[in-house]
Design a protein around this motif. Structure first.
Motif, PDB file in Angstrom:
ATOM      1  N   UNK A 117      19.089  47.583  48.174  1.00  0.00           N
ATOM      2  CA  UNK A 117      19.326  47.375  46.753  1.00  0.00           C
ATOM      3  C   UNK A 117      20.780  47.514  46.338  1.00  0.00           C
ATOM      4  N   UNK A 118      20.980  48.213  45.228  1.00  0.00           N
ATOM      5  CA  UNK A 118      22.319  48.376  44.661  1.00  0.00           C
ATOM      6  C   UNK A 118      23.258  49.105  45.618  1.00  0.00           C
ATOM      7  N   UNK A 119      22.726  50.070  46.357  1.00  0.00           N
ATOM      8  CA  UNK A 119      23.579  50.811  47.296  1.00  0.00           C
ATOM      9  C   UNK A 119      24.122  49.891  48.377  1.00  0.00           C
ATOM     10  N   UNK A 120      23.291  48.990  48.869  1.00  0.00           N
ATOM     11  CA  UNK A 120      23.740  48.044  49.891  1.00  0.00           C
ATOM     12  C   UNK A 120      24.768  47.083  49.309  1.00  0.00           C
ATOM     13  N   UNK A 121      24.492  46.582  48.119  1.00  0.00           N
ATOM     14  CA  UNK A 121      25.425  45.652  47.485  1.00  0.00           C
ATOM     15  C   UNK A 121      26.799  46.281  47.273  1.00  0.00           C
ATOM     16  N   UNK A 122      26.809  47.498  46.745  1.00  0.00           N
ATOM     17  CA  UNK A 122      28.089  48.136  46.449  1.00  0.00           C
ATOM     18  C   UNK A 122      28.803  48.576  47.717  1.00  0.00           C
ATOM     19  N   UNK A 123      28.026  48.925  48.745  1.00  0.00           N
ATOM     20  CA  UNK A 123      28.668  49.308  50.004  1.00  0.00           C
ATOM     21  C   UNK A 123      29.350  48.105  50.641  1.00  0.00           C
ATOM     22  N   UNK A 124      28.741  46.931  50.525  1.00  0.00           N
ATOM     23  CA  UNK A 124      29.355  45.711  51.059  1.00  0.00           C
ATOM     24  C   UNK A 124      30.661  45.406  50.313  1.00  0.00           C
ATOM     25  N   UNK A 125      30.629  45.561  49.002  1.00  0.00           N
ATOM     26  CA  UNK A 125      31.845  45.353  48.205  1.00  0.00           C
ATOM     27  C   UNK A 125      32.934  46.318  48.637  1.00  0.00           C
ATOM     28  N   UNK A 126      32.526  47.551  48.874  1.00  0.00           N
ATOM     29  CA  UNK A 126      33.451  48.602  49.292  1.00  0.00           C
ATOM     30  C   UNK A 126      34.075  48.328  50.641  1.00  0.00           C
ATOM     31  N   UNK A 127      33.250  47.928  51.585  1.00  0.00           N
ATOM     32  CA  UNK A 127      33.731  47.624  52.940  1.00  0.00           C
ATOM     33  C   UNK A 127      34.696  46.447  52.910  1.00  0.00           C
ATOM     34  N   UNK A 128      34.394  45.469  52.079  1.00  0.00           N
ATOM     35  CA  UNK A 128      35.272  44.297  51.979  1.00  0.00           C
ATOM     36  C   UNK A 128      36.655  44.675  51.475  1.00  0.00           C
ATOM     37  N   UNK A 129      36.731  45.715  50.650  1.00  0.00           N
ATOM     38  CA  UNK A 129      38.036  46.167  50.180  1.00  0.00           C
ATOM     39  C   UNK A 129      38.880  46.671  51.346  1.00  0.00           C
ATOM     40  N   UNK A 130      38.265  47.382  52.266  1.00  0.00           N
ATOM     41  CA  UNK A 130      38.969  47.813  53.477  1.00  0.00           C
ATOM     42  C   UNK A 130      39.388  46.610  54.312  1.00  0.00           C
ATOM     43  N   UNK A 131      38.458  45.681  54.482  1.00  0.00           N
ATOM     44  CA  UNK A 131      38.742  44.503  55.297  1.00  0.00           C
ATOM     45  C   UNK A 131      39.890  43.699  54.696  1.00  0.00           C
ATOM     46  N   UNK A 132      39.813  43.457  53.382  1.00  0.00           N
ATOM     47  CA  UNK A 132      40.837  42.651  52.719  1.00  0.00           C
ATOM     48  C   UNK A 132      42.209  43.311  52.742  1.00  0.00           C
ATOM     49  N   UNK A 133      42.239  44.648  52.711  1.00  0.00           N
ATOM     50  CA  UNK A 133      43.528  45.350  52.710  1.00  0.00           C
ATOM     51  C   UNK A 133      44.052  45.595  54.121  1.00  0.00           C
ATOM     52  N   UNK A 134      43.227  45.266  55.122  1.00  0.00           N
ATOM     53  CA  UNK A 134      43.662  45.453  56.507  1.00  0.00           C
ATOM     54  C   UNK A 134      43.688  46.902  56.933  1.00  0.00           C
TER      55      UNK A 134
END
Length: 218
Positions: A117-134
């Motif tokens: 649910x929401x936890x999975x969605x927000x965790x994906x958004x969070x992980x992408x921030x790490x990925x995008x920032x390198x």
């Protein structure tokens, strides 16, 4: 360090899950060849499943961390099987998110296994921030002061603190570690809700956090 992502900062109200990039650091060894297999973390006190680890039992996905990063979960078993299972799976939810950061991949098996649910969605958004920032992180994050309550047979509420003062952001490309000094924001209070699925896994469904909460500070 002004570019430090916050690892589980809350984005929402009670009904909205949130995971932020912790005041932890980062590590580029997400795909490092000498990763250590861990069941979601090291533990200082008695943890949910001494042997075998929960992540290795019943066909559950294994969670691996690089050798220079670890989670430490400090809590004592309650003696109630359901509560202890919820506590254990709560720690694995946290570690699954960190594993995805190390891997630089939002599609890891454990992430969707322990979060929904929401936890999975927000965790994906969070992980992408790490990925995008390198970035990734290195060091140690400690989780402590656990409390768990059940609501019926398939819902649980878990609260706990984290200490990110010994974790640091690491640039994947340059391998540079940003060792910023700890502040009040290195300590976070979490409120999470979990639901038990048909396979008996307590999945984290919502997370709300309060960074800098005095209840978690030394």
């Amino acid at each position: 360090m002004n570019r430090r992502p916050t690892l589980f900062a809350a984005i929402a109200l009670t009904a909205t899950a949130a995971l932020t990039l912790s005041a932890c650091g980062s590590d580029d060894s997400s795909k490092d060849s000498d990763k250590d297999k861990i069941a979601g973390a090291d533990t200082g006190k008695d943890t949910s499943s001494p042997s075998p680890s929960p992540s290795e039992a019943a066909g559950r996905p294994k969670i691996t961390f690089p050798s220079d990063a670890k989670n430490v979960f400090e809590y004592e078993k309650t003696g109630d099987a359901a509560k202890d299972a919820a506590l254990s799976d709560s720690t694995l939810s946290v570690s699954s998110l960190n594993e995805a950061i190390f891997e630089g991949d939002t599609g890891t098996e454990a992430l969707g296994f322990y979060n929904t649910g929401k936890a999975l969605e927000s965790s994906i958004t969070y992980i992408r921030r790490f990925i995008d920032s390198g970035d990734t992180w290195v060091g140690e994050i400690k989780y402590f002061d656990y409390k768990v309550e059940l609501s019926g047979k398939a819902k649980a509420y878990v609260t706990y603190c984290s200490d990110e003062s010994k974790a640091y952001v690491k640039d994947r490309k340059t391998q540079k570690v940003d060792k910023e000094a700890a502040t009040a924001n290195s300590y976070v209070l979490y409120h999470s809700s979990l639901t038990k699925n048909a396979d008996g896994v307590w999945q984290t469904a919502n997370v709300v956090s309060d960074r800098g909460n005095k209840a978690c500070q030394p």
